[in-house]
Design a protein around this motif. Sequence first.
Motif, PDB file in Angstrom:
ATOM      1  N   THR A  18       0.810  -1.223   0.000  1.00  8.24           N
ATOM      2  CA  THR A  18       0.000   0.000   0.000  1.00  8.24           C
ATOM      3  C   THR A  18       0.841   1.269   0.000  1.00  8.24           C
ATOM      4  OG1 THR A  18      -0.126  -0.043   2.404  1.00  8.24           O
ATOM      5  CG2 THR A  18      -1.921  -1.115   1.187  1.00  8.24           C
ATOM      6  N   ASN A  19       2.139   1.185   0.273  1.00  7.34           N
ATOM      7  CA  ASN A  19       2.997   2.374   0.338  1.00  7.34           C
ATOM      8  C   ASN A  19       4.022   2.340  -0.789  1.00  7.34           C
ATOM      9  OD1 ASN A  19       1.717   3.157   2.670  1.00  7.34           O
ATOM     10  ND2 ASN A  19       3.251   2.258   4.009  1.00  7.34           N
ATOM     11  N   SER A  20       4.283   3.479  -1.377  1.00  9.09           N
ATOM     12  CA  SER A  20       5.346   3.591  -2.369  1.00  9.09           C
ATOM     13  C   SER A  20       5.992   4.957  -2.225  1.00  9.09           C
ATOM     14  CB  SER A  20       4.804   3.398  -3.791  1.00  9.09           C
ATOM     15  OG  SER A  20       3.930   4.439  -4.121  1.00  9.09           O
ATOM     16  N   SER A  21       7.294   4.999  -2.471  1.00  8.18           N
ATOM     17  CA  SER A  21       7.999   6.279  -2.404  1.00  8.18           C
ATOM     18  C   SER A  21       8.968   6.370  -3.562  1.00  8.18           C
ATOM     19  CB  SER A  21       8.739   6.424  -1.076  1.00  8.18           C
ATOM     20  OG  SER A  21       9.737   5.439  -0.984  1.00  8.18           O
ATOM     21  N   MET A  22       9.317   7.586  -3.921  1.00  4.47           N
ATOM     22  CA  MET A  22      10.213   7.817  -5.032  1.00  4.47           C
ATOM     23  C   MET A  22      11.179   8.923  -4.631  1.00  4.47           C
ATOM     24  SD  MET A  22       9.374   8.798  -8.991  1.00  4.47           S
ATOM     25  CE  MET A  22       8.244  10.069  -8.550  1.00  4.47           C
ATOM     26  N   THR A  23      12.460   8.713  -4.899  1.00  5.62           N
ATOM     27  CA  THR A  23      13.465   9.721  -4.624  1.00  5.62           C
ATOM     28  C   THR A  23      13.872  10.361  -5.941  1.00  5.62           C
ATOM     29  OG1 THR A  23      14.285   8.440  -2.765  1.00  5.62           O
ATOM     30  CG2 THR A  23      15.739  10.149  -3.629  1.00  5.62           C
ATOM     31  N   ILE A  24      13.771  11.666  -6.015  1.00  2.00           N
ATOM     32  CA  ILE A  24      14.160  12.406  -7.210  1.00  2.00           C
ATOM     33  C   ILE A  24      15.419  13.186  -6.870  1.00  2.00           C
ATOM     34  CG2 ILE A  24      13.497  14.140  -8.900  1.00  2.00           C
ATOM     35  CD1 ILE A  24      10.570  13.438  -8.215  1.00  2.00           C
ATOM     36  N   GLU A  82      14.843  14.941  -3.368  1.00  2.00           N
ATOM     37  CA  GLU A  82      13.467  15.181  -2.956  1.00  2.00           C
ATOM     38  C   GLU A  82      12.771  13.830  -2.886  1.00  2.00           C
ATOM     39  OE1 GLU A  82       9.555  17.111  -4.990  1.00  2.00           O
ATOM     40  OE2 GLU A  82      11.422  18.226  -5.169  1.00  2.00           O
ATOM     41  N   VAL A  83      12.125  13.557  -1.787  1.00  2.51           N
ATOM     42  CA  VAL A  83      11.430  12.291  -1.610  1.00  2.51           C
ATOM     43  C   VAL A  83       9.940  12.540  -1.717  1.00  2.51           C
ATOM     44  CG1 VAL A  83      10.978  10.364  -0.058  1.00  2.51           C
ATOM     45  CG2 VAL A  83      13.253  11.394  -0.129  1.00  2.51           C
ATOM     46  N   ALA A  84       9.319  11.840  -2.628  1.00  2.00           N
ATOM     47  CA  ALA A  84       7.871  11.933  -2.799  1.00  2.00           C
ATOM     48  C   ALA A  84       7.275  10.619  -2.338  1.00  2.00           C
ATOM     49  CB  ALA A  84       7.527  12.188  -4.260  1.00  2.00           C
ATOM     50  N   CYS A  85       6.278  10.688  -1.493  1.00  2.00           N
ATOM     51  CA  CYS A  85       5.664   9.496  -0.933  1.00  2.00           C
ATOM     52  C   CYS A  85       4.189   9.474  -1.278  1.00  2.00           C
ATOM     53  CB  CYS A  85       5.858   9.463   0.581  1.00  2.00           C
ATOM     54  SG  CYS A  85       5.140   8.003   1.356  1.00  2.00           S
ATOM     55  N   ASP A  86       3.758   8.379  -1.847  1.00  2.00           N
ATOM     56  CA  ASP A  86       2.340   8.170  -2.115  1.00  2.00           C
ATOM     57  C   ASP A  86       1.883   7.114  -1.117  1.00  2.00           C
ATOM     58  OD1 ASP A  86      -0.192   8.049  -3.173  1.00  2.00           O
ATOM     59  OD2 ASP A  86       0.384   6.742  -4.827  1.00  2.00           O
ATOM     60  N   CYS A  87       1.535   7.558   0.070  1.00  2.00           N
ATOM     61  CA  CYS A  87       1.188   6.657   1.160  1.00  2.00           C
ATOM     62  C   CYS A  87      -0.322   6.578   1.292  1.00  2.00           C
ATOM     63  CB  CYS A  87       1.777   7.141   2.487  1.00  2.00           C
ATOM     64  SG  CYS A  87       3.556   7.304   2.439  1.00  2.00           S
ATOM     65  N   SER A  88      -0.837   5.395   1.180  1.00  2.00           N
ATOM     66  CA  SER A  88      -2.265   5.192   1.404  1.00  2.00           C
ATOM     67  C   SER A  88      -2.417   4.263   2.587  1.00  2.00           C
ATOM     68  CB  SER A  88      -2.932   4.622   0.152  1.00  2.00           C
ATOM     69  OG  SER A  88      -2.255   3.474  -0.272  1.00  2.00           O
ATOM     70  N   SER A  89      -3.112   4.739   3.595  1.00  2.00           N
ATOM     71  CA  SER A  89      -3.277   3.957   4.812  1.00  2.00           C
ATOM     72  C   SER A  89      -4.517   3.090   4.687  1.00  2.00           C
ATOM     73  CB  SER A  89      -3.374   4.872   6.018  1.00  2.00           C
ATOM     74  OG  SER A  89      -4.463   5.752   5.861  1.00  2.00           O
ATOM     75  N   PRO A  90      -4.528   1.953   5.406  1.00  2.00           N
ATOM     76  CA  PRO A  90      -5.700   1.085   5.366  1.00  2.00           C
ATOM     77  C   PRO A  90      -6.913   1.796   5.980  1.00  2.00           C
ATOM     78  CG  PRO A  90      -4.136   0.325   7.018  1.00  2.00           C
ATOM     79  CD  PRO A  90      -3.498   1.449   6.266  1.00  2.00           C
ATOM     80  N   PRO A  91      -8.111   1.419   5.579  1.00  2.00           N
ATOM     81  CA  PRO A  91      -9.297   2.074   6.126  1.00  2.00           C
ATOM     82  C   PRO A  91      -9.361   1.904   7.632  1.00  2.00           C
ATOM     83  CG  PRO A  91      -9.899   0.268   4.624  1.00  2.00           C
ATOM     84  CD  PRO A  91      -8.421   0.392   4.625  1.00  2.00           C
ATOM     85  N   SER A  92      -9.731   2.968   8.323  1.00  2.00           N
ATOM     86  CA  SER A  92      -9.794   2.922   9.780  1.00  2.00           C
ATOM     87  C   SER A  92     -11.187   2.465  10.215  1.00  2.00           C
ATOM     88  CB  SER A  92      -9.474   4.291  10.375  1.00  2.00           C
ATOM     89  OG  SER A  92     -10.428   5.225   9.944  1.00  2.00           O
ATOM     90  N   SER A  93     -11.207   1.781  11.345  1.00  2.00           N
ATOM     91  CA  SER A  93     -12.509   1.339  11.891  1.00  2.00           C
ATOM     92  C   SER A  93     -12.883   2.291  13.016  1.00  2.00           C
ATOM     93  CB  SER A  93     -12.415  -0.093  12.392  1.00  2.00           C
ATOM     94  OG  SER A  93     -11.446  -0.174  13.417  1.00  2.00           O
ATOM     95  N   ASN A  94     -14.156   2.552  13.168  1.00  2.00           N
ATOM     96  CA  ASN A  94     -14.640   3.484  14.169  1.00  2.00           C
ATOM     97  C   ASN A  94     -15.021   2.785  15.459  1.00  2.00           C
ATOM     98  OD1 ASN A  94     -14.299   5.589  12.451  1.00  2.00           O
ATOM     99  ND2 ASN A  94     -16.400   5.502  11.656  1.00  2.00           N
TER     100      ASN A  94
END
Length: 96
Positions: A18-24, A82-94
């Motif tokens: 679910t997480n990916s990052s890229m260093t430019i 420069e570090v770009a992060c496309d972080c998507s967290s799992p859905p949270s439960s209430n």
Amino acid sequence: MRKRQVVVRREEQPRSSTNSSMTIRSVRYGECQKNHAAGVGGYAVDGCREFMASGEEGTAAALTCAACGCHRNFHKREVEAEVACDCSSPPSSNGA
């Protein structure tokens, strides 16, 4: 004369699916640091403020500065990362 800027991109493998990052990285060559008076025991630089390639990318002339005639290695190398992060967290439960 055209100024050249070398950009290197590297994509790192994500640790989870679910997480990916890229260093430019942006590499720029600044002022010339060649000591022209080294042969006589002194210190003198020519004052070239920035590397400008003499030829097209991929040719031998691309490594020679059009302003001072020195090889690109004599110029100060400046790297900006420069570090770009496309972080998507799992859905949270209430708490249900």
